[in-house]
Design a protein around this motif. Sequence first.
Motif, PDB file in Angstrom:
ATOM      1  N   VAL A   1       6.407  15.264   0.617  1.00 50.19           N
ATOM      2  CA  VAL A   1       6.694  14.270   1.652  1.00 50.19           C
ATOM      3  C   VAL A   1       6.918  12.924   0.978  1.00 50.19           C
ATOM      4  O   VAL A   1       6.144  12.530   0.102  1.00 50.19           O
ATOM      5  CB  VAL A   1       5.523  14.148   2.657  1.00 50.19           C
ATOM      6  CG1 VAL A   1       5.753  13.030   3.649  1.00 50.19           C
ATOM      7  CG2 VAL A   1       5.306  15.459   3.389  1.00 50.19           C
ATOM      8  N   LEU A   2       7.963  12.223   1.403  1.00 50.11           N
ATOM      9  CA  LEU A   2       8.240  10.866   0.949  1.00 50.11           C
ATOM     10  C   LEU A   2       8.124   9.958   2.159  1.00 50.11           C
ATOM     11  O   LEU A   2       8.793  10.181   3.173  1.00 50.11           O
ATOM     12  CB  LEU A   2       9.645  10.774   0.351  1.00 50.11           C
ATOM     13  CG  LEU A   2      10.111   9.390  -0.083  1.00 50.11           C
ATOM     14  CD1 LEU A   2       9.322   8.923  -1.310  1.00 50.11           C
ATOM     15  CD2 LEU A   2      11.603   9.401  -0.392  1.00 50.11           C
ATOM     16  N   VAL A   3       7.252   8.949   2.067  1.00 51.84           N
ATOM     17  CA  VAL A   3       7.031   8.019   3.172  1.00 51.84           C
ATOM     18  C   VAL A   3       7.523   6.649   2.734  1.00 51.84           C
ATOM     19  O   VAL A   3       7.026   6.085   1.759  1.00 51.84           O
ATOM     20  CB  VAL A   3       5.530   7.935   3.551  1.00 51.84           C
ATOM     21  CG1 VAL A   3       5.332   6.995   4.727  1.00 51.84           C
ATOM     22  CG2 VAL A   3       4.983   9.313   3.865  1.00 51.84           C
ATOM     23  N   SER A   4       8.509   6.124   3.443  1.00 50.79           N
ATOM     24  CA  SER A   4       9.068   4.813   3.137  1.00 50.79           C
ATOM     25  C   SER A   4       8.546   3.819   4.157  1.00 50.79           C
ATOM     26  O   SER A   4       8.668   4.028   5.367  1.00 50.79           O
ATOM     27  CB  SER A   4      10.598   4.889   3.191  1.00 50.79           C
ATOM     28  OG  SER A   4      11.152   3.622   2.936  1.00 50.79           O
ATOM     29  N   LEU A   5       7.949   2.722   3.660  1.00 49.68           N
ATOM     30  CA  LEU A   5       7.358   1.710   4.530  1.00 49.68           C
ATOM     31  C   LEU A   5       7.133   0.427   3.739  1.00 49.68           C
ATOM     32  O   LEU A   5       7.270   0.431   2.517  1.00 49.68           O
ATOM     33  CB  LEU A   5       6.057   2.215   5.150  1.00 49.68           C
ATOM     34  CG  LEU A   5       4.840   2.428   4.261  1.00 49.68           C
ATOM     35  CD1 LEU A   5       3.628   2.677   5.134  1.00 49.68           C
ATOM     36  CD2 LEU A   5       4.982   3.583   3.326  1.00 49.68           C
ATOM     37  N   PRO A   6       6.784  -0.675   4.406  1.00 52.24           N
ATOM     38  CA  PRO A   6       6.429  -1.900   3.678  1.00 52.24           C
ATOM     39  C   PRO A   6       5.104  -1.654   2.949  1.00 52.24           C
ATOM     40  O   PRO A   6       4.024  -1.763   3.527  1.00 52.24           O
ATOM     41  CB  PRO A   6       6.289  -2.961   4.763  1.00 52.24           C
ATOM     42  CG  PRO A   6       6.825  -2.355   6.012  1.00 52.24           C
ATOM     43  CD  PRO A   6       6.787  -0.873   5.846  1.00 52.24           C
TER      44      PRO A   6
ATOM     45  N   ASP B   1       8.103   1.868  -1.304  1.00 50.25           N
ATOM     46  CA  ASP B   1       8.337   0.590  -0.657  1.00 50.25           C
ATOM     47  C   ASP B   1       9.774   0.536  -0.165  1.00 50.25           C
ATOM     48  O   ASP B   1      10.707   0.796  -0.937  1.00 50.25           O
ATOM     49  CB  ASP B   1       8.075  -0.568  -1.625  1.00 50.25           C
ATOM     50  CG  ASP B   1       8.166  -1.899  -0.920  1.00 50.25           C
ATOM     51  OD1 ASP B   1       7.270  -2.201  -0.115  1.00 50.25           O
ATOM     52  OD2 ASP B   1       9.156  -2.633  -1.155  1.00 50.25           O
ATOM     53  N   GLU B   2       9.945   0.219   1.103  1.00 49.01           N
ATOM     54  CA  GLU B   2      11.279   0.250   1.691  1.00 49.01           C
ATOM     55  C   GLU B   2      12.192  -0.848   1.151  1.00 49.01           C
ATOM     56  O   GLU B   2      13.405  -0.727   1.200  1.00 49.01           O
ATOM     57  CB  GLU B   2      11.197   0.149   3.217  1.00 49.01           C
ATOM     58  CG  GLU B   2      10.646  -1.169   3.725  1.00 49.01           C
ATOM     59  CD  GLU B   2      10.505  -1.215   5.235  1.00 49.01           C
ATOM     60  OE1 GLU B   2      10.569  -0.161   5.884  1.00 49.01           O
ATOM     61  OE2 GLU B   2      10.333  -2.329   5.758  1.00 49.01           O
ATOM     62  N   ARG B   3      11.625  -1.904   0.585  1.00 50.69           N
ATOM     63  CA  ARG B   3      12.434  -3.009   0.065  1.00 50.69           C
ATOM     64  C   ARG B   3      12.744  -2.848  -1.423  1.00 50.69           C
ATOM     65  O   ARG B   3      13.887  -2.950  -1.842  1.00 50.69           O
ATOM     66  CB  ARG B   3      11.724  -4.335   0.313  1.00 50.69           C
ATOM     67  CG  ARG B   3      12.546  -5.561  -0.021  1.00 50.69           C
ATOM     68  CD  ARG B   3      11.820  -6.857   0.276  1.00 50.69           C
ATOM     69  NE  ARG B   3      10.507  -6.955  -0.341  1.00 50.69           N
ATOM     70  CZ  ARG B   3      10.285  -7.272  -1.618  1.00 50.69           C
ATOM     71  NH1 ARG B   3      11.284  -7.501  -2.426  1.00 50.69           N
ATOM     72  NH2 ARG B   3       9.050  -7.340  -2.081  1.00 50.69           N
ATOM     73  N   THR B   4      11.727  -2.564  -2.235  1.00 51.22           N
ATOM     74  CA  THR B   4      11.911  -2.519  -3.694  1.00 51.22           C
ATOM     75  C   THR B   4      12.176  -1.116  -4.232  1.00 51.22           C
ATOM     76  O   THR B   4      12.668  -0.972  -5.346  1.00 51.22           O
ATOM     77  CB  THR B   4      10.669  -3.059  -4.414  1.00 51.22           C
ATOM     78  OG1 THR B   4       9.563  -2.174  -4.174  1.00 51.22           O
ATOM     79  CG2 THR B   4      10.331  -4.472  -3.968  1.00 51.22           C
TER      80      THR B   4
ATOM     81  N   GLY C   1       7.280  -3.084 -11.881  1.00 49.43           N
ATOM     82  CA  GLY C   1       8.704  -3.226 -11.657  1.00 49.43           C
ATOM     83  C   GLY C   1       9.431  -1.926 -11.429  1.00 49.43           C
ATOM     84  O   GLY C   1      10.222  -1.794 -10.512  1.00 49.43           O
ATOM     85  N   VAL C   2       9.150  -0.934 -12.258  1.00 52.18           N
ATOM     86  CA  VAL C   2       9.913   0.302 -12.225  1.00 52.18           C
ATOM     87  C   VAL C   2       9.184   1.401 -11.465  1.00 52.18           C
ATOM     88  O   VAL C   2       9.738   2.007 -10.568  1.00 52.18           O
ATOM     89  CB  VAL C   2      10.245   0.782 -13.664  1.00 52.18           C
ATOM     90  CG1 VAL C   2      11.056   2.049 -13.627  1.00 52.18           C
ATOM     91  CG2 VAL C   2      10.997  -0.303 -14.409  1.00 52.18           C
ATOM     92  N   GLY C   3       7.952   1.670 -11.847  1.00 55.53           N
ATOM     93  CA  GLY C   3       7.241   2.775 -11.239  1.00 55.53           C
ATOM     94  C   GLY C   3       7.766   4.091 -11.785  1.00 55.53           C
ATOM     95  O   GLY C   3       8.520   4.087 -12.750  1.00 55.53           O
ATOM     96  N   PRO C   4       7.407   5.195 -11.258  1.00 60.24           N
ATOM     97  CA  PRO C   4       6.417   5.365 -10.193  1.00 60.24           C
ATOM     98  C   PRO C   4       4.996   5.119 -10.709  1.00 60.24           C
ATOM     99  O   PRO C   4       4.735   5.244 -11.900  1.00 60.24           O
ATOM    100  CB  PRO C   4       6.598   6.823  -9.770  1.00 60.24           C
ATOM    101  CG  PRO C   4       7.085   7.503 -11.004  1.00 60.24           C
ATOM    102  CD  PRO C   4       7.930   6.479 -11.730  1.00 60.24           C
TER     103      PRO C   4
END
Length: 157
Positions: A54-59, A105-108, A135-138
Motif C-alpha cells: 500500500v502506498l499512502v500519499s498525504l501531507p 509526501d504528496e508535495r515532495t 532530501g531523497v529518501g526513502p
Amino acid sequence: MTEAPLRAELLLTHDVSAELERELTAGFGELGAPAVRVRRTLDHRGPADLQWLVLVSLPLQAFLSGLGGEAVKDGYRALRDLVARLVRRGATAPAAAPRPLVLQDERTGLRIVLEADLPQRAYEELTALDLSGFGVGPLHYDLARGRWRSELDEAAG
C-alpha cells in the motif's frame, strides 16, 4: 484562518482484499487523514515489480506531527497496529518477501517505509521526525542504529 484538513490518497496492489481496504480507509480516517481517493495498481507487473503493498500519499509532516499530538491519542500505536494487520493479512505466499506500507509526501515525494517488525520506539520517533532534513529518501528505520535514515541522502553527503 483554519488549516485544510488532512486527506490521504491510497494506492493498493491487487493483493489487498476489499475487507482490508475498508480497514485501511477506516484506520486512516481514525488517524485524522481520511482517504479521499482509493485506487488500485494495474494487474500486470513489469520487471520492477512493486515492493510495497500500500502506498499512502498525504501531507506527511502534518500527518506525523498529528500522530504525536494530543488530538490523536496514542496515534503511533494505532499506525503500528494498522501496519501489522496490513502486512499480516496482505501476505499471499509464506515465502514471499514482506511488502510494507509506504507513506509518501504528496508535495515532495519523500517516502517512509513502514515494515511490520518495527519497534514501538520507531513509531514514537517518527512522530517527532523533522522531514526537512531529508532530501531523497526513502526513509527506513535502522534497527541496529535505532534511528530513521535515508541511505541515499547519506551517500549524497
